[in-house]
Design a protein around this motif. Structure first.
Motif, PDB file in Angstrom:
ATOM      1  N   HIS A  13      15.726 -32.718  81.869  1.00 37.40           N
ATOM      2  CA  HIS A  13      15.514 -33.564  80.691  1.00 37.40           C
ATOM      3  C   HIS A  13      16.677 -34.543  80.658  1.00 37.40           C
ATOM      4  N   ASN A  60       6.909 -31.989  77.867  1.00 41.66           N
ATOM      5  CA  ASN A  60       7.810 -31.977  76.717  1.00 41.66           C
ATOM      6  C   ASN A  60       6.970 -31.565  75.516  1.00 41.66           C
ATOM      7  N   GLN A 114      10.073 -28.856  78.334  1.00 44.54           N
ATOM      8  CA  GLN A 114      11.243 -29.432  77.700  1.00 44.54           C
ATOM      9  C   GLN A 114      11.035 -29.422  76.179  1.00 44.54           C
TER      10      GLN A 114
END
Length: 452
Positions: free
Chosen positions: A152, A25, A56
């Motif tokens: 996600h 992320n 993400q």
């Protein structure tokens, strides 16, 4: 030009492919200057065959999305710049807002990688908004079905039931109606990873931080929401995971290795995970009590976090796998013969042979590439196979390149045959060198270019 000797029908030997999986992320950050540790480029004799990269929370503002539609996004460009000199080619990618999934393979594997489908499954805001959900690449690798999912899931401690619901919804949506592709649960391998947002239940912030400080992770594992769910959900239990021997990867102050010092002081958690699932194997014969002979086996070599990267409030996580398989497809549909290249005054002839069951198309094309190509559209020049065909007989065909279509440039080259019906490269030549000075330097691309 003499044809190659007939193909031998020997039993294919087992081979081992090394696959490196990345999940991160990135919290809208740009790529840092050096990702050698993340990509394991600093490891000697690693001999990787493929990279699977899932990001993400990429920057998904309107201007960024418009720019990324017209050009490669900065992360994709960075990975291609780093990996292409190492003979890795970007085979496929899929993006849904902040989610990005990339698949790279060394060029010698390209004829044995067939991209079957790419899908996006939004689950945010009543199931229609793509800030949460999953993206999938479905492919055949040496004849085996493999699905790759980057997800996600919803955040926050109290939303555990919602996370599990979204996991199930993404899984249910991976059907392929109207296509000759089995259900995802019948695929030989599923690689599933991403920011799953599972948290650590019950324990308070102080206890969790002290356990991390003292590297006492075992108590925290027992209260990890994903570990608890796997103990109770039969389907989720089929997904395996390596041991969590690294500190929780969320939440950090950006540009530091300090866990959250803001007013919220979120409790650390292993939000970033990599799971896999192998297809259920047939039961052993009760008379022999022996399991079926292994022909497709995945082993985990490493499962680690990378604490040195601080551009995000998450730390990236990687796994390296060894995939041992006995190829179901061991001969490429097209065999290109660069050793047969020869030049006349205005043309260069290329010979290739094809298997009897190959589904050729008028829109098939052969591309000329410099060694170190970034992706399949990165050709120097190309020809449509049917338009430039010279002859064919007994499975051997010839096509020609106009010399004026080949730029005068030095270096090693290779040829790739792209199948329009199979949407993939089905033949690749060995590298060769074109003698400089033999060609005129002109614009290598015509108005009608092949598009994937």
């Amino acid at each position: 030009m003499a044809a190659e000797s007939p193909r031998k029908t020997t039993e294919p030997r087992s081979k081992t492919l090394s696959i490196h999986v990345v999940t991160w992320n990135v919290a809208s950050a740009a790529p840092p200057l050096d990702l050698s540790d993340l990509l394991q480029l600093n490891k000697d004799n690693l001999n990787l065959d493929m990279y699977v990269i899932g990001l993400q929370e990429m920057n998904c503002g309107i201007m960024s999305l418009l720019s990324d539609t017209a050009f490669e996004d900065p992360w994709s460009s960075f990975f291609m710049d780093v990996l292409s000199p190492l003979s890795f080619v970007k085979v496929s990618s899929v993006r849904m807002q902040g989610l990005l999934l990339l698949f790279f393979a060394k060029h010698q594997h390209l004829p044995f990688v067939q991209i079957l489908s790419t899908k996006s499954t939004p689950t945010g805001l009543f199931g229609y908004w793509g800030n949460k959900g999953g993206v999938n690449i479905c492919l055949k690798l040496y004849g085996y079905y493999i699905s790759i999912v980057n997800c996600h899931l919803p955040p926050h401690m109290a939303n555990n039931d919602q996370r599990l619901e979204h996991f199930d919804r993404i899984l249910e949506m991976q059907n392929f109606e109207g296509q000759d592709i089995p259900n995802i649960l019948d695929h030989d391998l599923i690689l599933w990873f991403g920011d799953m947002n599972f948290r650590i239940d019950d324990f308070g912030l102080h206890f969790v931080r002290e356990s991390i400080k003292n590297r006492c992770y075992s108590d925290l594992w027992e209260k990890d929401q994903l570990s608890i769910a796997k103990r109770h959900d039969p389907l989720l239990r089929e997904f395996q995971e390596g041991p969590l021997l690294f500190p929780p990867t969320y939440k950090f102050d950006k540009n530091s290795n300090n866990y959250d010092t803001s007013e919220k002081k979120r409790k650390p958690a292993w939000t970033d995970r990599i799971l896999w699932r192998l297809k259920r194997q047939p039961q052993a014969n009760p008379q022999t009590q022996r399991p079926p002979a292994p022909h497709f086996f995945l082993s985990l070599r490493s499962y680690v976090s990378h604490m040195m990267y601080c551009v995000s409030d998450h730390k990236p996580v990687t796994s390296t796998f060894d995939l041992e398989l006995k190829p179901l497809v061991s001969t490429p549909p097209i065999t290109l013969m660069p050793e047969g290249l020869w030049t006349m005054e205005n043309v260069m002839l290329i010979s290739y042979s094809l298997t009897p069951d190959f589904p050729s198309s008028p829109w098939d094309w052969i591309g000329l590439y410099k060694v170190g190509l970034r992706h399949i559209n990165d050709y120097v020049s190309y020809v449509w196979v049917r338009d430039n065909q010279v002859s064919f007989s007994d499975g051997l065909s010839q096509v020609y390149f106009n010399i004026s279509d080949i730029p005068e440039t030095e270096g090693q080259f290779l040829l790739c045959y792209y199948s329009n019906n199979l949407h993939s490269v089905v033949g690749i030549s060995k590298p060769f060198k074109i003698q400089r000075g033999s060609f005129l330097a002109e614009d290598p691309l015509g108005e009608s270019q092949p598009h994937i």
